[in-house]
Design an enzyme around this catalytic site. Structure first.
Site, PDB file in Angstrom:
ATOM      1  CB  SER A   8      -0.977  -0.179   1.328  1.00 30.08           C
ATOM      2  OG  SER A   8      -1.514   1.071   1.383  1.00 30.08           O
ATOM      3  CG  HIS A   9      -0.245   4.870  -2.246  1.00 28.41           C
ATOM      4  ND1 HIS A   9       0.373   3.787  -2.880  1.00 28.41           N
ATOM      5  CD2 HIS A   9       0.593   6.116  -3.067  1.00 28.41           C
ATOM      6  CE1 HIS A   9       0.438   4.152  -4.212  1.00 28.41           C
ATOM      7  NE2 HIS A   9       0.745   5.205  -4.271  1.00 28.41           N
ATOM      8  CB  SER A  10      -0.808   4.599   4.531  1.00 28.31           C
ATOM      9  OG  SER A  10      -0.706   3.547   5.255  1.00 28.31           O
TER      10      SER A  10
END
Lengths: 126, 243
Positions: A8-10
């Site tokens: 994920s981007h996070s």
């Protein structure tokens, strides 16, 4: 067994998705990664490659991704890593849960887990 | 082009120019990206090329292909986002085309391989408001200038810069269909694409490097190829020995 990677981007989102999927996953190995090289939101090839390499002893890996660059960085990481891996064209959380369940089957293969993950695209919630 | 040492110097010079340019354009690129993206393109490219400077410093035995490959590998690990795999992956795989040295032919092959990889990886057509809109006309113009119009590499690169600039301009009025900006739909209209802009910066610096090493319009390959007569020895055509 077939291993899973959540990208994920996070990093926190990836960890959270792993947490949800792991509940159904028995002893399936799930790696969760996210974030830019500078610690911000984003995805980064070497970090994903590390997660793939950590699952080198598994019978292949299925990767769940979120948006945009997550796909590109994962593709590149798969090319560079020493493991058989496929990206699921699936919603990241539902796909991870489906994949985790499918991976617990003694007959699970990368193909069967991938297929289960991609079936999550058709889940209707209402 | 010339001997390995000169090619190495030229590639190093190109790296220094691009790194300096990214530092200079950092805020501008980030401003462009903050309008339609996640406001990190300038910082990412600057961080990436500063790391490239460090990594390639001291690679005193490397040839052009090895240096360019290192550029790619370093960008992949330092840039992140979409720019990391697009620029880094493309430099890395296209570097193989420079294995036999830098010539007009090998740089055309390099440019084509670079574009192929960007298209393959990013899956963006022309007109989606991405770096493809700047890179495609630049590469096509360079190839045509060398192969069909028989231009010298510096002239071909000058034409490529011009085509690239027009490609960048083209990104402003169109709607984004790929990348983060595509989530904005019509709101992406009216903003220049940051990725296309950083592509232009790189192509401009490559052109400047070519002028530095080849002189303005002369073909340095003549100096190392005894079968090709050096028709116009001009003062600026000192060849690699003079550098």
């Amino acid at each position: 067994m077939v291993g899973l990677v959540v990208v994920s981007h996070s990093e926190r989102a990836a960890e959270g998705i792993r947490e949800v999927a792991a509940e159904m996953a028995g002893d399936v190995s799930i790696e969760a990664v996210g974030g830019d090289p500078d610690g911000g939101l984003g995805t980064s090839t070497p970090v994903i490659q590390e997660a793939l390499d950590a699952l080198a002893d598994e019978k292949g890996v299925v990767v769940l991704v979120d948006l945009g660059s997550a796909v590109m960085n994962t593709e590149l990481a798969i090319e560079m890593a020493d493991v058989e891996a496929e990206i699921a064209d699936a919603p990241i959380l539902e796909g991870a849960v489906n994949a985790a369940v499918a991976a617990t089957s003694p007959k699970a293969t990368v193909e069967s887990v991938l297929e289960a993950a991609e079936e999550a695209a058709e889940i209707s919630k209402l | 082009m010339a001997d390995t040492a000169t090619e190495r110097e030229a590639v190093r010079s190109a790296i220094e120019r691009v790194a300096a340019r990214m530092e200079e354009e950092k805020e501008y690129l980030t401003d462009l990206d903050s309008a339609i993206g996640d406001a990190d393109h300038g910082a990412n490219m600057d961080r990436g090329f500063q790391a490239v400077l460090e990594k390639t410093d001291g690679m005193d035995d490397a040839d052009a292909a090895e240096l360019v490959k290192t550029v790619g590998v370093t960008l992949i690990s330092e840039v992140g986002g979409a720019a990391g795999p697009l620029y880094g992956g493309s430099f890395m795989s296209a570097s193989a085309e420079l294995g036999d040295g830098i010539t007009a032919e090998s740089t055309v092959a390099f440019a084509e391989a670079f574009l192929d990889k960007v298209q393959d990886r990013g899956d963006a057509p022309v007109g989606a408001k991405t770096m493809v809109d700047a890179l495609t006309p630049a590469v096509h113009t360079y190839k045509k200038s060398i192969e069909e119009d028989d231009l010298e590499p510096v002239e071909a690169l000058t034409k490529a810069v011009d085509a690239c600039q027009r490609g960048v301009n083209f990104t402003t009025p169109i709607r984004a269909k790929k990348g983060r900006a595509s989530y904005l739909g019509w709101r992406s209209v009216g903003h220049q694409d940051p990725g296309a802009t950083s592509t232009l910066c790189i192509v401009e610096e490559l052109q400047e490097t070519a002028v530095e090493y080849l002189g303005d319009g002369s073909l340095e390959a003549d100096a190392t190829s005894p079968t090709v007569p050096d028709e116009e020895p001009t003062p600026g055509d000192g060849g690699p020995e003079g550098v």
